[in-house]
Design an enzyme around this catalytic site. Structure first.
Site, mmCIF file in Angstrom:
data_model
loop_
_atom_site.group_PDB
_atom_site.id
_atom_site.type_symbol
_atom_site.label_atom_id
_atom_site.label_comp_id
_atom_site.label_asym_id
_atom_site.label_seq_id
_atom_site.Cartn_x
_atom_site.Cartn_y
_atom_site.Cartn_z
ATOM 1 N N SER A 90 0.800 -1.024 -0.078
ATOM 2 C CA SER A 90 -0.066 -0.027 0.070
ATOM 3 C C SER A 90 0.826 1.294 -0.090
ATOM 4 C CB SER A 90 -1.055 0.186 1.122
ATOM 5 O OG SER A 90 -1.953 0.986 1.099
ATOM 6 N N ASP A 119 -6.168 2.145 -3.174
ATOM 7 C CA ASP A 119 -7.457 1.796 -2.539
ATOM 8 C C ASP A 119 -7.670 3.047 -1.694
ATOM 9 O OD1 ASP A 119 -5.250 1.559 -0.468
ATOM 10 O OD2 ASP A 119 -6.074 -0.251 0.157
ATOM 11 N N ASP A 164 -3.188 6.625 -3.251
ATOM 12 C CA ASP A 164 -1.935 6.074 -2.730
ATOM 13 C C ASP A 164 -1.320 4.806 -3.842
ATOM 14 O OD1 ASP A 164 -3.866 4.010 -2.233
ATOM 15 O OD2 ASP A 164 -2.904 3.339 -0.399
ATOM 16 N N ASP A 170 -1.171 1.679 -4.432
ATOM 17 C CA ASP A 170 -2.176 0.608 -4.588
ATOM 18 C C ASP A 170 -3.565 0.967 -5.125
ATOM 19 O OD1 ASP A 170 -2.510 1.030 -2.093
ATOM 20 O OD2 ASP A 170 -3.520 -1.400 -1.896
#
Length: 549
Positions: A145, A294, A290, A292
């Site tokens: 992440s 999500d 961010d 990734d």
């Protein structure tokens, strides 16, 4: 003992890079570095695995990942019927992410499972959606992440498309502990590499969100060197929203994240380039994902000029009202976490729908609904949002792409009405009181310091903070209002204020969440000034109480 463990690890490690790292440490006799890698191991929990890349059980590497995959396979096979369980695997663009995904596919198919691999580095919400779309029994996303470049991670989803919760985490962890040497695992080759249809299925789901018809909005966007750009641009095109201007320096995936100290839009300075682009292009809205994709961060033009980032709670309140105004039924549910603002409860009451409060993390938020409920929106203050429609969520997890679409549609509607998002925030404050929130986050690399600070506060909580009496102390380790026990403490203060103190679940931090509620009887700007001063005083008082280094 450490050297013997290192030699045993070396003998089974399939990765030339980590073998060379470990051999160099052994030859140099670097006992401290060896102990750091072998004195413990990365613990598999509800967040899966996450840690620094390197050799040994206390690092993310191919051996650690293959053991995790073998443990997951064993746990899935425990309840398999006639058909072999199926697992869909995704990965981002971090160092080793693709390699870890391929190793996972090889171990799973070698164990007799069906495995699908996403067609390239893609956002986490695409993987979460694919679990349900394919009818998979589980999903794996290789990502850390918004962690620093040296980290990677391994996130596990179950067949409902949501992240795992206890006792699954401990069951998978026990299965991982039972795995032997990875060079003795049977490895398969028969997994399926999915095509673009899996991304299109996700985009089709997003196109069903309640996005209204207004489309006149100018957006500046950054994926922060992550994997969000291409899918977000396609999502905007699919839903008829104008293409955002993208920060060129951060547009391509880059696992070293060269333009930011931390690839987290919450961190100071992370959004500087997209704010500059927005100023130069006259944008109505700033959006950052961010790495990734999500999470979703937003900034808006301020009434007095310039741009100001919205807090996660502010955007959560705006999106909640937007979704509730465009969905129907008394069975609707909105949900947030115990560390997020209490504003959502007031919004839900005004719309005559139910609200729920869960522990932190979308693994809990996506399980907030009772059988009679229909979840249409969930959020947590850490920039995570799940936007749904009358048929429920598109993704059973936080989704930075879906949130970006919703806030762009909201901004377009506000522009059509001659309003701004800042105006809508003021409207909420007049209706429900100004709910102002802030954080105190202290990075403490020694876990014992974090535990000691929490224990000291539990033993001797303050009787007052910043002149506000502490009216109740809730020990979250004892469970609270039907919630599972978790590490943390909530202090309820006079006049609706509160403080929650807890260790971070993903980073070596002690995190404190502050909220004050200020009635608005006149000028909202004046109320904001008072609330900011109250939060600053509360923060100072808490720092003095915790007495952290």
């Amino acid at each position: 003992m450490t050297r013997a463990a290192a030699e045993e690890w070396l003998a089974q490690d399939p990765d030339p890079a980590t073998r060379a790292e470990l051999r160099a440490l052994l030859d140099a006799g670097d006992e401290a570095a060896l102990a750091d890698r072998f004195a413990g191991r990365l613990e598999f929990g509800t967040a899966g695995l996450r840690g620094e890349l390197g050799a040994g059980p206390n690092r993310m590497n191919r051996v650690t990942v293959m053991r995790a995959a073998a443990g997951l396979a064993a746990r899935l096979l425990e309840e398999a019927a006639d058909e072999p369980p199926g697992v869909v695997i995704g990965y981002d663009a971090r160092h080793n992410s693709e390699r870890f995904a391929l190793d996972t596919a090889a171990v799973l198919t070698g164990a007799g499972l069906t495995a699908w691999l996403l067609p390239g580095p893609l956002p986490t919400p695409v993987l979460a959606h694919a679990v349900g779309y394919l009818g998979a029994d589980a999903g794996v996303m290789v990502t850390a992440s918004h962690n620093p470049p040296r980290d990677n991670g391994y996130k596990v989803y179950w067949g409902d498309g949501a992240q795992i919760v206890p006792p699954l985490d401990t069951e998978i962890s026990a299965a991982i502990d039972a795995v032997g040497r990875v060079d003795e695992l049977p490895l398969g080759t028969g997994w399926t590499v999915l095509g673009d249809e899996i991304v299109e299925a996700y985009l089709h789901g997003l196109s069903r969100l309640p996005l209204g018809t207004a489309r006149d909005v100018r957006v500046a966007y950054t994926p922060l060197h992550g994997v969000g750009r291409d899918v977000l641009l396609r999502a905007f095109r699919w839903t008829g929203l104008p293409a955002p201007a993208v920060v060129a320096e951060q547009a391509e995936p880059d696992p070293d994240f060269p333009t930011v100290a931390f690839p987290n839009p919450e961190e100071p300075g992370a959004m500087d380039l997209v704010l500059e682009l927005a100023e130069a292009s006259g944008s109505d809205l700033v959006i950052a994902n961010d790495p990734d994709a999500d999470r979703c961060a937003v900034a808006v033009p301020a009434p007095d000029g310039g741009l100001r980032p919205l807090t996660g709670d502010e955007l959560g309140g705006l999106l909640a009202e937007y979704v509730l105004g465009r969905t129907h039924g008394t069975d609707r549910l909105v949900a947030t976490t115990i560390v997020s603002s209490s504003l959502l409860g007031r919004i839900a009451a005004a719309h005559r729908v139910r609200s729920a409060v869960t522990l932190t993390g979308f693994k809990w938020l996506m399980r907030a609904a009772a059988p009679a409920d229909r979840l249409v929106f969930a959020y947590e203050e850490a920039l995570g949002y799940c936007v749904g429609g009358d048929d429920g969520p598109v993704v059973h997890d936080k989704d930075g792409i879906g949130a970006a679409l919703a806030v762009a549609a909201l901004a377009a509607q506000a522009r059509l009405d001659g309003r701004t998002l800042a105006d809508l925030l003021d409207d909420q404050a007049r209706r429900h009181g100004l709910h102002a929130t802030a954080q105190l986050s202290v990075r403490l690399p020694d876990p014992e310091l974090i535990a000691a600070a929490s224990a000291a506060l539990r033993r001797e909580p303050p009787k007052a903070l910043a002149g506000r009496a502490v009216t109740a102390v809730d020990d979250l380790t004892q469970g609270l209002a039907g919630l599972p026990p978790t590490e943390g403490l909530r202090l309820r203060l006079a006049d609706g204020a509160r403080v929650v103190v807890r260790p971070s679940g993903t980073e070596p931090k002690l995190k404190c969440y502050l909220e004050v509620v200020t009635p608005v009887t006149g000028d909202v700007a004046a109320a904001r000034t008072r609330a900011a001063a109250d939060l600053a005083a509360l923060r100072t008082a808490l720092e003095e109480t915790l007495a952290l280094p």
